[in-house]
Design an enzyme around this catalytic site. Structure first.
Site, PDB file in Angstrom:
ATOM      1  N   SER A 177       2.223 -47.785  22.714  1.00 19.65           N
ATOM      2  CA  SER A 177       1.839 -47.040  23.914  1.00 19.65           C
ATOM      3  C   SER A 177       3.038 -46.307  24.500  1.00 19.65           C
ATOM      4  CB  SER A 177       1.198 -47.958  24.959  1.00 19.65           C
ATOM      5  OG  SER A 177       2.106 -48.938  25.412  1.00 19.65           O
ATOM      6  N   ASP A 178       4.217 -46.917  24.475  1.00 16.66           N
ATOM      7  CA  ASP A 178       5.429 -46.235  24.921  1.00 16.66           C
ATOM      8  C   ASP A 178       5.701 -45.004  24.056  1.00 16.66           C
ATOM      9  OD1 ASP A 178       6.366 -47.711  27.121  1.00 16.66           O
ATOM     10  OD2 ASP A 178       7.182 -49.258  25.831  1.00 16.66           O
TER      11      ASP A 178
END
Length: 416
Positions: A177-178
């Site tokens: 997700s980062d």
């Protein structure tokens, strides 16, 4: 095909040469976004506190090196400034006016509280592309909630479909997700820059970890909409096709295959199985419905030979397959070496290995150099803004800025 990318000319400038990016970030999503842009040729100025970005203190290995920081800040400049002080904020505002892009990933409203939000800067910087990266976005019921990679993977549904088929959940091994949010941010910035340079003005780009993960739910949403059944984890299996998963071979090493469509009959020939008269496997849909029974039948055959032997036979038959590499095997892989994915050049990068940006072109130089020492470029950047040595010394003495000393990885407040 050549093992190396065919360079038709020697590039002297990256795609984004002449673009200046001001980065006011922490953690991973924001820095990864700007690392991609730096590898494409942009000048990136890392704005960090006078005691350094927190990632500098996340060390690894017996030598306690800040490798995580270094890998996502290579080729950037470092401006160490305390934006909680009025003079520090004034420096950032002046740099923003001389920049094309500002990237920040603090909690929603944090920079606006310092007078450095998009609405604060746009009157002075009408063409500025301002990218805000956050856990849940700049608006919505969850806007003020803290968001990190783990939470985004769970909130965005990814964790509910990741893990073993028996229901034991797992997060993705990489901080997806980062990294995904950084990529979406870079895409938005590039699009907004195109408009700004065409005279359409700047933009406020809003990307979030939760949105980035949810945007990848294409197969799972299709499955749910089509069946009204909530998807669950399938191990290595595909959501809509079979056989498409991992198998353990006779030497206990693992490979993955994706034998769908026309690869299915080829797989049967390679494995020496005749399933043409079995109604459970007559169509792709039936093979998917009965994927567990099919996997059991195929596993018996894969047990009869070592992995590398199977991969040779499968590839000769045109069947997609590959090994399940460890990180060590991936870094040392000959194909990645030919592609330049993991450059080994400690003199150039400060570490034996870096992870490259996977965009190859004769106009894109990619990984460009070492991560900066804290405050390495503070004095130079302030000089460009018109500050003389006396003014720089005064700011350093008051703790508004930090200027690097000659010890790698350290900085000091100048008191000449």
């Amino acid at each position: 095909m050549s093992e190396r990318h065919p360079n038709h000319r020697t590039p002297t400038r990256g795609f984004l040469a002449g673009v200046r990016i001001l980065e006011i970030t922490g953690a991973l999503a924001g820095p990864y976004c700007t690392t991609v842009l730096a590898d494409l040729g942009a000048e990136v100025i890392k704005v960090e506190p006078v005691d350094g970005d927190g990632l500098r203190r996340r060390v690894v290995g017996p030598d306690r090196k800040p490798i995580p920081f270094d890998l996502v800040h290579r080729g950037k400049a470092s401006l160490a400034v305390d934006i909680k002080q009025p003079d520090g904020r004034a420096i950032v505002r002046r740099l923003a006016a001389a920049s094309d892009v500002l990237v920040e990933n603090f909690r929603v409203g944090a920079l606006a509280a310092q007078g450095l939000g998009y609405d604060d800067l746009v009157p002075e910087c009408p063409d500025l592309v301002y990218c805000s990266i956050s856990g849940f976005g700049q608006f919505g019921p969850m806007r003020d909630a803290k968001g990190i990679d783990l939470i985004a993977q769970a909130y965005g549904g990814l964790m509910s479909v990741t893990g073993s088929a028996d229901g034991e959940l797992a997060k993705a091994g990489y901080p997806v997700s980062d990294l995904a949010t950084g990529m979406w941010g870079a895409i938005g910035i590039l699009a907004a820059l195109q408009r700004a340079r065409a005279g359409g003005g700047g933009a406020h780009i809003d990307v979030s970890l939760a949105d980035a993960v949810a945007a990848w739910s294409v197969w799972e949403v299709a499955d749910y909409v089509g069946t009204s059944t909530v998807p669950g984890p399938l191990g290595t299996a595909h959501r809509l096709a079979a056989p498409y998963q991992a198998f353990t071979c006779g030497d206990r090493r693992t490979l993955v295959i994706g034998a769908v469509d026309r690869a299915w009959p080829a797989l049967c020939r390679v494995l020496g199985v005749d399933l043409s008269s079995d109604p459970r496997f007559g169509t792709e849909y039936e093979r998917f419905v009965h994927r567990e029974e099919l996997a059991e039948l195929l596993q018996v055959r894969f047990d009869e030979a070592p992995r590398d032997e199977w991969m040779v036979r499968l590839r000769e038959a045109g069947i997609p397959c590959g090994p399940v590499n460890t990180v060590a095997a991936m870094i040392d892989d000959s194909h990645y070496a030919a592609r330049g994915m993991f450059p080994h050049d400690e003199e150039r990068f400060g570490h034996p290995t870096v992870v490259n940006t996977p965009i190859l072109s004769d106009g894109a130089p990619r990984a460009t150099g070492r991560a900066p020492v804290l405050g390495a470029d503070t004095a130079r950047l302030l000089s460009e803004l018109g500050f003389d040595d006396v003014a720089v010394d005064r700011l350093a003495t008051r703790g508004v800025i930090a200027v690097a000393d000659q010890t790698p990885g350290h900085a000091k407040r100048v008191t000449r």
